[in-house]
Design an enzyme around this catalytic site. Structure first.
Site, PDB file in Angstrom:
ATOM      1  N   CYS A   5      41.944  -7.911-116.013  1.00 52.53           N
ATOM      2  CA  CYS A   5      42.754  -6.989-115.205  1.00 52.53           C
ATOM      3  C   CYS A   5      42.551  -7.281-113.719  1.00 52.53           C
ATOM      4  CB  CYS A   5      42.364  -5.540-115.545  1.00 52.53           C
ATOM      5  SG  CYS A   5      43.075  -4.302-114.448  1.00 52.53           S
TER       6      CYS A   5
ATOM      7  N   CYS B  67      41.911  -4.252-111.470  1.00 53.61           N
ATOM      8  CA  CYS B  67      40.538  -3.763-111.658  1.00 53.61           C
ATOM      9  C   CYS B  67      39.581  -4.479-110.716  1.00 53.61           C
ATOM     10  CB  CYS B  67      40.084  -3.986-113.103  1.00 53.61           C
ATOM     11  SG  CYS B  67      41.028  -3.073-114.348  1.00 53.61           S
TER      12      CYS B  67
END
Length: 323
Positions: free
Chosen positions: A79, A82
């Site tokens: 991700c 993230c």
């Protein structure tokens, strides 16, 4: 291990009040144990960011949330957002100096937790306070927004649950036992008495204990919330739900019938139904009847909590109905 009470606001079964008292009791026990062992227990800055998995969720998140707000960062290696958000949260965890604990959960390795929190996409950030979970935001939010959210979380944790965070010692060795900061207050005895009365089913005793606190400190947030909830439960105690709802359906202009049904709606967790019922009744009434309904609605706002978005929306709707 399953997260409980997925909203910090709108809990009308006194879970919030009981959780606050339980959190204080656990924190006091932790302080007493630390004192018995010589006063050790401060954490290092490195202990403010921890990795959590399903096996350790109960211990590392739910139990720790009785001492300090726990912010959960759901992330994954693949991700990209993230990778932007996580370093900001880690830096802020250290900067906030123990006012919250950051728990990082890899969703690829902990699918069950992801499902239990109802996460549809990552990054996703939650908080857990005194065993109650609250969604904070989803996506790579800006630092200013994150700070505002964390400030609100810290304020709610302190005012509603009495949690002031962990003691941080820059020279402490990582992995030391956590200890919450001192948080004894002048009304702890009265609030504990209220909690004991609730546990014993003595709603009248709980009401009086909260009133004792408010007599000296009319703005005390925990006592205001506790009194509103205890009085609500006192009102619905002994009600016949079927009869109350039947009368409300048959007597749409009966103020008392609508108020009683709204109380039952709220106790049953139907917050918006309770608010909508009373706002509609305000629109249909005038004079003393209207004022009676308005005052009950304001009492129900106290039960749910002024920061709840449903309360904010209902206040606007009430203003339109009145003016």
């Amino acid at each position: 291990m399953q997260p409980r009470n997925m909203s910090m606001s709108g809990v009308v079964d006194l879970a919030a009040v009981k959780a606050a008292q339980e959190a204080k009791a656990k924190a006091e026990q932790a302080r007493a144990e630390a004192a018995r062992q010589g006063g050790a227990g401060a954490v290092s800055p490195a202990d403010l960011v921890i990795d959590v998995d399903e096996a350790g969720f109960e211990r590392d998140v739910l139990q720790r949330s009785a001492e300090v707000p726990v912010v959960i960062d759901f992330w994954a290696e693949w991700c990209q957002p993230c990778k932007q958000l996580s370093p900001v949260l880690e830096r802020l965890a250290v900067e906030y100096n123990g006012r919250f604990l950051l728990a990082k959960i890899d969703v690829d390795a902990n699918q069950m937790l992801m499902q239990q929190f109802g996460i549809q996409g990552i990054p996703a950030v939650f908080a857990v306070v005194a065993g109650q979970a609250l969604p904070l935001f989803q996506g790579a939010a800006g630092e200013q927004q994150i700070r505002q959210t964390l400030d609100q979380l810290v304020q709610v944790a302190e005012q509603r649950f009495g949690l002031t965070g962990l003691t941080v010692d820059p020279e402490a060795e990582p992995g030391g036992a956590p200890q919450s900061a001192p948080q004894a207050g002048p009304y702890d005895a009265a609030l504990n008495a209220a909690a004991q009365a609730l546990d014993a089913g003595d709603l009248g005793g709980a009401v009086q204990a909260y009133k004792n606190v408010l007599a000296e400190d009319p703005a005390h947030p925990e006592a205001k919330l506790g009194l509103a909830q205890a009085e609500l439960l006192q009102r619905v105690q002994g009600m016949d739900p079927q009869r109350v709802r039947r009368e409300a359906a048959e007597k749409s202009k009966d103020v008392d019938a609508q108020i009683a049904a709204a109380d039952l709606d709220l106790v049953g967790g139907h917050v918006e139904d309770a608010f909508g019922r009373l706002i509609d009744t305000v629109q249909r009434t005038a004079g003393e009847d209207r004022d009676k309904v308005r005052l009950r609605l304001l009492e129900l706002f106290e039960v749910v909590g002024p920061e709840d978005p449903r309360v904010v929306g209902a206040r606007r709707a009430l203003a339109r109905a009145l003016f």
